[in-house]
Design a protein around this motif. Structure first.
Motif, short mmCIF file in Angstrom:
data_model
loop_
_atom_site.label_atom_id
_atom_site.label_comp_id
_atom_site.label_asym_id
_atom_site.label_seq_id
_atom_site.Cartn_x
_atom_site.Cartn_y
_atom_site.Cartn_z
N TYR A 133 0.85 -1.18 0.00
CA TYR A 133 0.00 0.00 0.00
C TYR A 133 0.89 1.24 0.00
O TYR A 133 1.91 1.28 0.70
CB TYR A 133 -0.89 0.04 1.24
N HIS A 134 0.49 2.24 -0.77
CA HIS A 134 1.23 3.50 -0.82
C HIS A 134 0.27 4.62 -0.46
O HIS A 134 -0.77 4.81 -1.09
CB HIS A 134 1.82 3.73 -2.21
N VAL A 135 0.62 5.35 0.59
CA VAL A 135 -0.22 6.45 1.04
C VAL A 135 0.71 7.58 1.51
O VAL A 135 1.52 7.39 2.41
CB VAL A 135 -1.20 6.01 2.15
N GLY A 136 0.61 8.72 0.84
CA GLY A 136 1.53 9.81 1.13
C GLY A 136 2.96 9.36 0.88
O GLY A 136 3.26 8.74 -0.13
N VAL A 173 -13.81 6.33 4.36
CA VAL A 173 -15.12 5.74 4.66
C VAL A 173 -15.25 5.61 6.18
O VAL A 173 -14.31 5.23 6.86
CB VAL A 173 -15.26 4.34 4.01
N VAL A 174 -16.43 5.95 6.70
CA VAL A 174 -16.67 5.81 8.13
C VAL A 174 -16.83 4.33 8.49
O VAL A 174 -17.66 3.63 7.91
CB VAL A 174 -17.93 6.58 8.57
N LEU A 175 -15.99 3.87 9.42
CA LEU A 175 -16.10 2.51 9.93
C LEU A 175 -16.64 2.58 11.36
O LEU A 175 -16.06 3.25 12.22
CB LEU A 175 -14.73 1.82 9.94
N LYS A 176 -17.74 1.90 11.59
CA LYS A 176 -18.30 1.91 12.93
C LYS A 176 -17.37 1.18 13.90
O LYS A 176 -16.71 0.21 13.52
CB LYS A 176 -19.68 1.25 12.94
N ARG A 177 -17.34 1.68 15.12
CA ARG A 177 -16.44 1.11 16.13
C ARG A 177 -16.66 -0.39 16.30
O ARG A 177 -15.71 -1.18 16.34
CB ARG A 177 -16.65 1.84 17.45
N SER A 211 1.00 15.23 6.59
CA SER A 211 -0.13 16.13 6.86
C SER A 211 -1.41 15.71 6.15
O SER A 211 -2.51 16.08 6.56
CB SER A 211 0.23 17.57 6.45
N GLY A 212 -1.30 14.96 5.08
CA GLY A 212 -2.48 14.56 4.32
C GLY A 212 -3.17 13.32 4.85
O GLY A 212 -4.14 12.85 4.26
N ILE A 213 -2.69 12.78 5.98
CA ILE A 213 -3.26 11.56 6.56
C ILE A 213 -3.75 11.86 7.97
O ILE A 213 -3.06 12.51 8.76
CB ILE A 213 -2.21 10.43 6.62
N SER A 214 -4.93 11.37 8.30
CA SER A 214 -5.43 11.48 9.67
C SER A 214 -6.42 10.36 9.94
O SER A 214 -7.05 9.83 9.02
CB SER A 214 -6.08 12.84 9.92
N ILE A 215 -6.53 9.99 11.21
CA ILE A 215 -7.55 9.04 11.63
C ILE A 215 -8.55 9.83 12.45
O ILE A 215 -8.29 10.22 13.59
CB ILE A 215 -6.95 7.88 12.45
N ARG A 224 -12.70 7.31 10.78
CA ARG A 224 -12.53 7.45 9.34
C ARG A 224 -11.05 7.72 9.08
O ARG A 224 -10.47 8.66 9.64
CB ARG A 224 -13.39 8.57 8.79
N PHE A 225 -10.45 6.91 8.20
CA PHE A 225 -9.06 7.11 7.79
C PHE A 225 -9.08 8.04 6.60
O PHE A 225 -9.46 7.67 5.50
CB PHE A 225 -8.43 5.77 7.42
N LYS A 226 -8.67 9.28 6.83
CA LYS A 226 -8.71 10.29 5.79
C LYS A 226 -7.34 10.44 5.14
O LYS A 226 -6.33 10.56 5.82
CB LYS A 226 -9.14 11.65 6.39
N CYS A 227 -7.33 10.40 3.83
CA CYS A 227 -6.08 10.64 3.12
C CYS A 227 -6.40 11.21 1.75
O CYS A 227 -7.47 10.97 1.18
CB CYS A 227 -5.24 9.37 2.99
N GLU A 228 -5.47 11.99 1.23
CA GLU A 228 -5.68 12.65 -0.05
C GLU A 228 -5.36 11.72 -1.21
O GLU A 228 -4.58 10.79 -1.06
CB GLU A 228 -4.78 13.89 -0.14
#
Length: 228
Positions: A133-136, A173-177, A211-215, A224-228
């Motif tokens: 997987y490649h992210v940022g 995508v929102v993942l429920k706990r 900076s482009g990644i956040s949980i 939600r795992f946010k990434c650009e």
């Protein structure tokens, strides 16, 4: 039949005998050590499939032992068995890379079930070739539990790796706990929820320099795992 090898560290002779005997009756090959130093030397010279460590060990305690094991093998399952019941001790054990923490007195049936679950996951992970997987600026290798950049490599535990893969397979995508808990543990009780928070905190620290990644924590819902 495959005889999985268990490295078992416990200084209580009676408990060690009973536990080892039960494990061997269930088809496992068990190497028992009464102190942490001997256990680490055994680990260095033999290929084990899973580790079961007491915490209050002589010469080297279970926490230090697990730390040394993780330096040498990032993916072998580790289960702590301990009379230490404080939340802080459980969290410390998980942060050191343990996959689970059972409090004494424990049920041998529960221990056998945990061993079976972790061995199945471990063998499945070895058998399946997982994509990179490649992210940022990060590259995630789920087969070897490693997050890397051009400058460094960071080892994850098996559970951290499973969580990160789940997030990356469901980016933005929102993942429920409860969905996350059941996916990783098959359960969503209070302790597993606290464990999930520990793993998410660790992943946030690992990925903090991008900076482009956040949980994102969605209170009362999930993440939600946010990434650009």
């Amino acid at each position: 039949m495959t005889h999985y090898k268990i490295l078992y560290a416990e200084d209580d002779e009676t408990l060690a005998f009973l536990t080892k005997d039960n494990l061997e009756q269930n088809g496992y090959e068990v190497t028992h050590c009464a102190d942490g130093n001997i256990c680490l030397e055994q680990f260095k010279t033999t290929n084990f499939d899973i580790c079961i460590f007491d915490i209050m060990l002589p010469k080297m305690d279970g926490f230090d032992l697990a730390t040394e094991v993780r330096k040498r093998n990032a993916d072998i399952p580790i289960i702590f068995l301990s009379a230490k019941t404080l939340k802080e001790d459980r969290i410390k054990g998980l942060r050191l890379g343990a996959d689970d923490y059972l409090v004494k007195p424990f049920s041998i049936e529960e221990l056998l079930l945990k061993i079976e679950i972790f061995l199945k996951r471990s063998q499945k992970n070895k058998a399946l070739e997982k994509p990179m997987y490649h992210v940022g600026k990060y590259t995630f290798d789920p087969a070897n539990f490693i997050v890397s950049t051009a400058a460094e490599k960071i080892s994850l535990t098996q559970r951290e790796s499973e969580l990160l893969k789940l997030f990356l397979d469901n980016k933005n995508v929102v993942l429920k706990r409860e969905e996350i808990l059941k996916s990783l543990w098959g359960d969503d009780d209070y302790f597993m929820g606290r464990s999930l928070d520990v793993f998410i905190s660790r992943l946030r620290k690992i990925l903090a320099n991008e900076s482009g990644i956040s949980i994102e924590n969605l209170h009362g819902i999930g993440f939600r795992f946010k990434c650009e």
